[in-house]
Write a protein that holds these residues in place. Sequence first.
Motif, mmCIF file in Angstrom:
data_model
loop_
_atom_site.group_PDB
_atom_site.id
_atom_site.type_symbol
_atom_site.label_atom_id
_atom_site.label_comp_id
_atom_site.label_asym_id
_atom_site.label_seq_id
_atom_site.Cartn_x
_atom_site.Cartn_y
_atom_site.Cartn_z
ATOM 1 N N SER A 1 41.116 85.242 34.944
ATOM 2 C CA SER A 1 40.186 84.207 35.354
ATOM 3 C C SER A 1 40.766 82.845 35.768
ATOM 4 N N HIS A 2 41.962 82.846 35.828
ATOM 5 C CA HIS A 2 42.862 81.608 36.193
ATOM 6 C C HIS A 2 43.687 81.851 37.401
ATOM 7 N N HIS B 1 34.198 97.359 46.044
ATOM 8 C CA HIS B 1 34.988 96.433 46.077
ATOM 9 C C HIS B 1 34.883 95.473 47.208
ATOM 10 N N HIS B 2 33.983 95.965 48.207
ATOM 11 C CA HIS B 2 33.775 95.026 49.422
ATOM 12 C C HIS B 2 32.483 94.222 49.087
ATOM 13 N N LEU B 3 31.481 94.689 48.045
ATOM 14 C CA LEU B 3 30.258 94.113 47.881
ATOM 15 C C LEU B 3 30.646 93.001 46.783
ATOM 16 N N PHE B 4 31.672 93.518 45.928
ATOM 17 C CA PHE B 4 31.820 92.495 45.005
ATOM 18 C C PHE B 4 33.344 92.322 44.510
ATOM 19 N N THR B 5 34.243 91.475 45.269
ATOM 20 C CA THR B 5 35.503 91.418 45.240
ATOM 21 C C THR B 5 36.118 91.047 43.638
ATOM 22 N N LYS B 6 35.345 90.612 42.959
ATOM 23 C CA LYS B 6 35.668 90.252 41.648
ATOM 24 C C LYS B 6 35.645 91.183 40.379
ATOM 25 N N VAL B 7 35.056 92.488 41.269
ATOM 26 C CA VAL B 7 35.103 93.632 40.203
ATOM 27 C C VAL B 7 36.795 93.945 40.132
ATOM 28 N N PRO B 8 37.432 94.140 38.857
ATOM 29 C CA PRO B 8 38.913 94.416 38.986
ATOM 30 C C PRO B 8 39.138 96.009 39.078
#
Length: 387
Positions: free
Chosen positions: A118-119, A320-327
């Motif tokens: 988150s940084h 991943h393409h829908l939500f790039t913040k998903v690791p």
Amino acid sequence: MGKGKHNPSILSPSDDSVHVNKENYINNGSIKLHPLPTLTEIKSKIPSHCFRPTVMRSMFYVFIDAVYILLTYLTMFYIQKYFTYGYLIFPLYWYAQGTLYTSLFVLGHDCGHGSFSSHQWIDDIMGTILHTYVLVPYYPWKVSHNNHHKNTGNIDKDEVFYPRRLKAVDDELSKNMDKIGERRRSFQAPYFGLGIGWFYYLVFGYAPRPVNHFNPFHPMFQKHIVGVTSSLIAYSLMFYLMHLYAQSYGYFALISYHLIPTFIFACYIVIITFLQHTEVDVPWYSGDEWNYVRGQLSTIDRNYGHVHSIIHSAGTHQIHHLFTKVPHYHSEEATKYFRKAFPHLVRLNHERILPSFIRMFKIHVKQRSLKNDVRIFQYNDEKIKST
């Protein structure tokens, strides 16, 4: 679902007015685009923890990958040193190490999307280290890759492997016939030249929208000059470190232990990237037909068999393409919830990877040139003769 059976509900191909004509593009004005859920509606079906990366867990994967890479290197080093015919093991080493280098790249890719931590400062430092090691200029690629995510499936704005309008190609050719002509021939090399095509892309981009990832003054990088310059300095330092290694162990060792695995990694990236967005019946949209959700859903999940988990599920691409913040370590779980809630939106191909790549490359080369008024395009699955 197998090849060519991906998402009939979006374009309604059962409608008699929807067809692929002899020039291989969808007839303008004949397509019924079905309503799609909003991004918020899709997100509500996925557990909230899937969107939260943690530094400790992300660094754990960095540590594990680094250990595997070091152990693989040392194993090969001592085999080659103490066994007369140890060099015969090099092909196995190249494959194993190239696969592990791909896993490093995927971790750096998380950094570029802010899904490593988150940084941002941690993401950028780790991304620079991880990508530079495999000879990728981190920040320039981060910028161009995010441009891809902002325009996925957009014929006129996407970043690479997009179908190309004849007018755009002709305009670029008229500006610089020799140079662009040479670029076109390079990308028509068999299977993009695999790893060679990856490094070619970093230098020249993908015509007719070329981007040089080593030019900090390219218009795409104007707002990112500090980050881009820092990455290029790190890239230069990596070359200096490789020079020092070669001075100590010889250039043959540098090539054998590092550069060939880097080439194998580059082959992985060409294959993975191409297959994530290229398949029959997967639509590409012009700007007036495109929207974010529609574009992101024009991606395909594939399983890479025995290396799928090693490369951190890079083939699981829709979520991943829908939500790039998903690791990466939450992508499989998030995908299960997505598929359960929206089975009609799933694009999943079970064909073996290399046959699929070969098949789709032939189709891509034959069908990728579009007329200038095409609004929605799909590759068709006509039989392609071996060449």
